[in-house]
Enzyme design. Sequence first.
Site, PDB file in Angstrom:
ATOM      1  N   GLY A  45       0.809  -1.227   0.000  1.00  0.00           N
ATOM      2  CA  GLY A  45       0.000   0.000   0.000  1.00  0.00           C
ATOM      3  C   GLY A  45       0.835   1.266   0.000  1.00  0.00           C
ATOM      4  O   GLY A  45       0.355   2.329  -0.371  1.00  0.00           O
ATOM      5  N   ILE A 190      -0.277  19.267   1.679  1.00  0.00           N
ATOM      6  CA  ILE A 190      -0.365  18.629   3.001  1.00  0.00           C
ATOM      7  C   ILE A 190      -0.701  19.656   4.068  1.00  0.00           C
ATOM      8  O   ILE A 190      -1.553  19.420   4.933  1.00  0.00           O
ATOM      9  CB  ILE A 190       0.955  17.887   3.326  1.00  0.00           C
ATOM     10  CG1 ILE A 190       1.117  16.708   2.372  1.00  0.00           C
ATOM     11  CG2 ILE A 190       0.983  17.418   4.785  1.00  0.00           C
ATOM     12  CD1 ILE A 190       2.399  15.923   2.530  1.00  0.00           C
ATOM     13  N   HIS A 449     -29.727  17.054 -14.047  1.00  0.00           N
ATOM     14  CA  HIS A 449     -30.149  18.219 -13.259  1.00  0.00           C
ATOM     15  C   HIS A 449     -30.789  17.732 -11.964  1.00  0.00           C
ATOM     16  O   HIS A 449     -31.549  16.781 -11.999  1.00  0.00           O
ATOM     17  CB  HIS A 449     -31.165  19.041 -14.045  1.00  0.00           C
ATOM     18  CG  HIS A 449     -31.625  20.266 -13.304  1.00  0.00           C
ATOM     19  ND1 HIS A 449     -30.828  21.382 -13.145  1.00  0.00           N
ATOM     20  CD2 HIS A 449     -32.793  20.523 -12.655  1.00  0.00           C
ATOM     21  CE1 HIS A 449     -31.480  22.286 -12.445  1.00  0.00           C
ATOM     22  NE2 HIS A 449     -32.669  21.788 -12.128  1.00  0.00           N
TER      23      HIS A 449
HETATM   24  P1  FAD Z   1       5.040   5.060  -2.155  1.00  0.00           P
HETATM   25  O1  FAD Z   1       3.589   5.033  -1.936  1.00  0.00           O
HETATM   26  O2  FAD Z   1       5.862   6.032  -1.412  1.00  0.00           O
HETATM   27  O3  FAD Z   1       5.553   3.589  -1.861  1.00  0.00           O
HETATM   28  C1  FAD Z   1       6.906   3.265  -1.907  1.00  0.00           C
HETATM   29  C2  FAD Z   1       7.108   2.032  -1.076  1.00  0.00           C
HETATM   30  O4  FAD Z   1       8.435   1.555  -1.312  1.00  0.00           O
HETATM   31  C3  FAD Z   1       7.008   2.273   0.424  1.00  0.00           C
HETATM   32  O5  FAD Z   1       6.012   1.438   0.982  1.00  0.00           O
HETATM   33  C4  FAD Z   1       8.395   1.958   0.970  1.00  0.00           C
HETATM   34  O6  FAD Z   1       8.347   1.281   2.212  1.00  0.00           O
HETATM   35  C5  FAD Z   1       8.941   1.036  -0.112  1.00  0.00           C
HETATM   36  N1  FAD Z   1      10.407   1.082  -0.219  1.00  0.00           N
HETATM   37  C6  FAD Z   1      11.206   2.174  -0.311  1.00  0.00           C
HETATM   38  N2  FAD Z   1      12.502   1.812  -0.459  1.00  0.00           N
HETATM   39  C7  FAD Z   1      12.514   0.461  -0.467  1.00  0.00           C
HETATM   40  C8  FAD Z   1      13.543  -0.508  -0.609  1.00  0.00           C
HETATM   41  N3  FAD Z   1      14.824  -0.148  -0.804  1.00  0.00           N
HETATM   42  N4  FAD Z   1      13.205  -1.824  -0.548  1.00  0.00           N
HETATM   43  C9  FAD Z   1      11.908  -2.198  -0.366  1.00  0.00           C
HETATM   44  N5  FAD Z   1      10.887  -1.329  -0.254  1.00  0.00           N
HETATM   45  C10 FAD Z   1      11.187  -0.017  -0.309  1.00  0.00           C
HETATM   46  N6  FAD Z   1      -1.543  11.344  -3.716  1.00  0.00           N
HETATM   47  C11 FAD Z   1      -2.739  11.329  -4.344  1.00  0.00           C
HETATM   48  O7  FAD Z   1      -2.791  11.020  -5.534  1.00  0.00           O
HETATM   49  N7  FAD Z   1      -3.894  11.638  -3.675  1.00  0.00           N
HETATM   50  C12 FAD Z   1      -3.892  11.983  -2.372  1.00  0.00           C
HETATM   51  O8  FAD Z   1      -4.952  12.248  -1.797  1.00  0.00           O
HETATM   52  C13 FAD Z   1      -2.655  12.016  -1.689  1.00  0.00           C
HETATM   53  N8  FAD Z   1      -2.599  12.350  -0.378  1.00  0.00           N
HETATM   54  C14 FAD Z   1      -1.396  12.329   0.263  1.00  0.00           C
HETATM   55  C15 FAD Z   1      -1.367  12.673   1.608  1.00  0.00           C
HETATM   56  C16 FAD Z   1      -0.164  12.674   2.291  1.00  0.00           C
HETATM   57  C17 FAD Z   1      -0.143  13.050   3.755  1.00  0.00           C
HETATM   58  C18 FAD Z   1       1.030  12.294   1.621  1.00  0.00           C
HETATM   59  C19 FAD Z   1       2.326  12.249   2.352  1.00  0.00           C
HETATM   60  C20 FAD Z   1       1.010  11.953   0.280  1.00  0.00           C
HETATM   61  C21 FAD Z   1      -0.203  11.980  -0.420  1.00  0.00           C
HETATM   62  N9  FAD Z   1      -0.272  11.667  -1.766  1.00  0.00           N
HETATM   63  C22 FAD Z   1      -1.477  11.675  -2.411  1.00  0.00           C
HETATM   64  C23 FAD Z   1       0.928  11.296  -2.536  1.00  0.00           C
HETATM   65  C24 FAD Z   1       1.002   9.762  -2.677  1.00  0.00           C
HETATM   66  O9  FAD Z   1       1.055   9.196  -1.394  1.00  0.00           O
HETATM   67  C25 FAD Z   1       2.207   9.374  -3.484  1.00  0.00           C
HETATM   68  O10 FAD Z   1       2.223  10.062  -4.716  1.00  0.00           O
HETATM   69  C26 FAD Z   1       2.184   7.876  -3.769  1.00  0.00           C
HETATM   70  O11 FAD Z   1       2.188   7.153  -2.560  1.00  0.00           O
HETATM   71  C27 FAD Z   1       3.380   7.468  -4.611  1.00  0.00           C
HETATM   72  O12 FAD Z   1       3.337   6.102  -4.829  1.00  0.00           O
HETATM   73  P2  FAD Z   1       4.680   5.260  -5.071  1.00  0.00           P
HETATM   74  O13 FAD Z   1       4.206   3.887  -5.419  1.00  0.00           O
HETATM   75  O14 FAD Z   1       5.553   5.978  -6.003  1.00  0.00           O
HETATM   76  O15 FAD Z   1       5.441   5.269  -3.682  1.00  0.00           O
HETATM   77  P1  NAD Z   2       3.880  20.954  -1.619  1.00  0.00           P
HETATM   78  O1  NAD Z   2       4.950  21.103  -2.606  1.00  0.00           O
HETATM   79  O2  NAD Z   2       2.494  20.707  -2.087  1.00  0.00           O
HETATM   80  O3  NAD Z   2       3.812  22.250  -0.700  1.00  0.00           O
HETATM   81  C1  NAD Z   2       4.914  22.703   0.030  1.00  0.00           C
HETATM   82  C2  NAD Z   2       4.683  24.153   0.361  1.00  0.00           C
HETATM   83  O4  NAD Z   2       5.658  24.564   1.302  1.00  0.00           O
HETATM   84  C3  NAD Z   2       4.809  25.068  -0.853  1.00  0.00           C
HETATM   85  O5  NAD Z   2       3.709  25.938  -0.889  1.00  0.00           O
HETATM   86  C4  NAD Z   2       6.126  25.798  -0.611  1.00  0.00           C
HETATM   87  O6  NAD Z   2       6.151  27.093  -1.162  1.00  0.00           O
HETATM   88  C5  NAD Z   2       6.159  25.836   0.904  1.00  0.00           C
HETATM   89  N1  NAD Z   2       7.490  25.973   1.493  1.00  0.00           N
HETATM   90  C6  NAD Z   2       8.655  25.441   1.075  1.00  0.00           C
HETATM   91  N2  NAD Z   2       9.653  25.758   1.925  1.00  0.00           N
HETATM   92  C7  NAD Z   2       9.104  26.510   2.908  1.00  0.00           C
HETATM   93  C8  NAD Z   2       9.605  27.133   4.078  1.00  0.00           C
HETATM   94  N3  NAD Z   2      10.886  27.040   4.392  1.00  0.00           N
HETATM   95  N4  NAD Z   2       8.760  27.829   4.863  1.00  0.00           N
HETATM   96  C9  NAD Z   2       7.433  27.928   4.530  1.00  0.00           C
HETATM   97  N5  NAD Z   2       6.903  27.349   3.436  1.00  0.00           N
HETATM   98  C10 NAD Z   2       7.718  26.644   2.642  1.00  0.00           C
HETATM   99  O7  NAD Z   2       4.379  19.801  -0.633  1.00  0.00           O
HETATM  100  P2  NAD Z   2       3.613  19.009   0.524  1.00  0.00           P
HETATM  101  O8  NAD Z   2       2.408  19.736   0.949  1.00  0.00           O
HETATM  102  O9  NAD Z   2       4.657  18.651   1.504  1.00  0.00           O
HETATM  103  O10 NAD Z   2       3.180  17.689  -0.224  1.00  0.00           O
HETATM  104  C11 NAD Z   2       4.161  16.898  -0.896  1.00  0.00           C
HETATM  105  C12 NAD Z   2       3.576  16.242  -2.102  1.00  0.00           C
HETATM  106  O11 NAD Z   2       2.722  15.161  -1.727  1.00  0.00           O
HETATM  107  C13 NAD Z   2       2.678  17.158  -2.935  1.00  0.00           C
HETATM  108  O12 NAD Z   2       3.412  17.951  -3.830  1.00  0.00           O
HETATM  109  C14 NAD Z   2       1.816  16.175  -3.658  1.00  0.00           C
HETATM  110  O13 NAD Z   2       2.498  15.716  -4.784  1.00  0.00           O
HETATM  111  C15 NAD Z   2       1.664  15.045  -2.656  1.00  0.00           C
HETATM  112  N6  NAD Z   2       0.358  15.164  -1.963  1.00  0.00           N
HETATM  113  C16 NAD Z   2      -0.778  15.075  -2.699  1.00  0.00           C
HETATM  114  C17 NAD Z   2      -1.996  15.202  -2.077  1.00  0.00           C
HETATM  115  C18 NAD Z   2      -3.243  15.099  -2.911  1.00  0.00           C
HETATM  116  O14 NAD Z   2      -3.137  14.601  -4.023  1.00  0.00           O
HETATM  117  N7  NAD Z   2      -4.381  15.542  -2.433  1.00  0.00           N
HETATM  118  C19 NAD Z   2      -2.086  15.421  -0.715  1.00  0.00           C
HETATM  119  C20 NAD Z   2      -0.909  15.514   0.008  1.00  0.00           C
HETATM  120  C21 NAD Z   2       0.330  15.375  -0.627  1.00  0.00           C
END
Ligand code: FAD
Ligand code: NAD
Length: 477
Positions: A45, A190, A449
């Site tokens: 996941g 975030i 609608h």
């Molecule tokens: P990941 O999901 O990061 O998975 C990588 C996996 O690789 C991990 O489980 C890790 O343990 C494993 N791994 C790493 N190195 C190794 C290794 N050497 N050997 C074995 N396993 C390893 N995106 C959206 O589209 N919608 C959202 O609503 C959204 N909300 C988010 C909210 C938050 C708080 C955060 C932090 C991110 C959010 N994102 C969202 C971004 C999303 O989580 C990522 O874009 C997505 O998880 C990327 O998928 P991935 O498969 O590239 O990597």
């Molecule tokens: P982000 O790039 O979305 O936002 C980071 C923000 O921090 C920017 O507005 C930037 O200008 C600001 N910033 C940078 N340095 C700073 C500083 N020193 N002081 C104050 N502000 C500063 O990054 P994030 O919110 O950490 O999320 C990371 C990534 O995870 C996103 O870019 C997105 O790809 C993914 N994500 C996606 C979703 C979603 O799809 N709904 C939700 C959460 C995260």
Amino acid sequence: MVVGDLPREVDLVVIGGGPGGYAAAFRAADLGLETVLVEARGPLGGECLHVGCIPSKALLGLATLITDAAEARAAGLEFAPPKVVLDRLRAWTAGSITKLAQGLTGLARARGVEVIAGHARFADPRTVQVAAEDAPPAILRFQHAIVATGSRPVALPGLDGAPERIWDSAAALALPSLPSRLLVVGGGYIGLELGTVYAALGSEVTVVELTDGLLPGVDRDLVAPLARRLTGLFKQIHLRTKVTAVRETKGGAVVELAGEGAPARLEVEQVLVAVGRRPNTADLGLDRTGIKPDPRGFIPVDAQRRSADPRIYAIGDVAGEPMLAHKAIAEGLVAAEAIAGRPAAFEPQAIPAVVFTDPEVAWAGLTEEAAKARGVAVRTVKIPWSASGRAVAMGRPDGLTKLTFEADTGRLLGIGLVGPHAGELIAEGTLAVEMGALAEDLAGTIHTHPTLSETLGEAAELFLGRPIHLPPPRPGR
Ligand code: FAD
Ligand code: NAD
């Protein structure tokens, strides 16, 4: 399983079991490849399921429930203020995560994908070594490998004065406490999503953002309605501001700020740092392959997601922006199909993005700002949701639907939305952009609608100069 250090030959090793990695492994197995999926955290996941998309959306759903219930007062429905029981909130979120992770395990088993729990490193361009805590190392000699190791939060230098008081997104999602005063550093995805959660649960939230606006890079007219609403929900939003130091105090931390109009110091209980994420390319043995990460740490790839080392592919967050789960999944499918010898390329016209705040902000395809920057001749039309019966009946006329068309052909190039459910509505626009739809196609599609989706059809009618729910266009315009 592999015994001792005898290498085992496999068709495909996928490193990382997040959305990109598991999607790639499942498609590869379905196409007949013997596939091993290595995941360091154990359950599948990735960040998305365990500390990202899913827990944050579970909590945002509850936040919306709280604000909707409070706002129903204006419509004549009064509820008592909610009582927040953190233990139950944590258990409820954890329950959804466990169910979904078990589902993925079942899907892997059903396809014959072998999942190994452990940390994978390249030993050479054809071999991956997996170190597990309670098993001998596995050595896998592969025909192909896919790197899907995701990303991790960027830490801000200089904030080591109060480690106990600093949360990253994973720590905040664990709901360790409900701070009376929370400082959110970063007004991006975030910061705004988790700021919304904590504010709804009762924390006094202040946001500091380095640039001159929230959600940098997103069209300003889409951000404006969100910024207005957050101004009511959050205590303060300080733009052009950064944190310069943090010092631990008895009950929290004193934070020093530098920025226009921001106080020089702020006393808070907790600080959430959300200033971006960086790819996981360290500690992977990439120096033993032909891969050289770019200066930001991403693995450069071609249209098939093949890296500079022809047997090794990279997908998801580790392969570049945007760091979104659905982009990771789409890339995973392309890489698996390319490896299985099918014609495949990652060439989307539109990757949708949604910020799940209230209101939600969503966009796909060419944004107005990007069109201007690239000198593309476009015409943009906007329907304010005050013209939508459904939005007014919901008490949310503050939304906006915006379509960007190629000026001379009327082909839809981009869509932007702000308002409740924008994250669902974006799907129609994404499909339309992907299929090269014309304004006539959208205008000629019958929309139900009363729904918010009608605003897409109405925007296309506006482009064609014949809107129904807006005053008639003036001659010559
Ligand atoms: P990941 O999901 O990061 O998975 C990588 C996996 O690789 C991990 O489980 C890790 O343990 C494993 N791994 C790493 N190195 C190794 C290794 N050497 N050997 C074995 N396993 C390893 N995106 C959206 O589209 N919608 C959202 O609503 C959204 N909300 C988010 C909210 C938050 C708080 C955060 C932090 C991110 C959010 N994102 C969202 C971004 C999303 O989580 C990522 O874009 C997505 O998880 C990327 O998928 P991935 O498969 O590239 O990597
Ligand atoms: P982000 O790039 O979305 O936002 C980071 C923000 O921090 C920017 O507005 C930037 O200008 C600001 N910033 C940078 N340095 C700073 C500083 N020193 N002081 C104050 N502000 C500063 O990054 P994030 O919110 O950490 O999320 C990371 C990534 O995870 C996103 O870019 C997105 O790809 C993914 N994500 C996606 C979703 C979603 O799809 N709904 C939700 C959460 C995260």
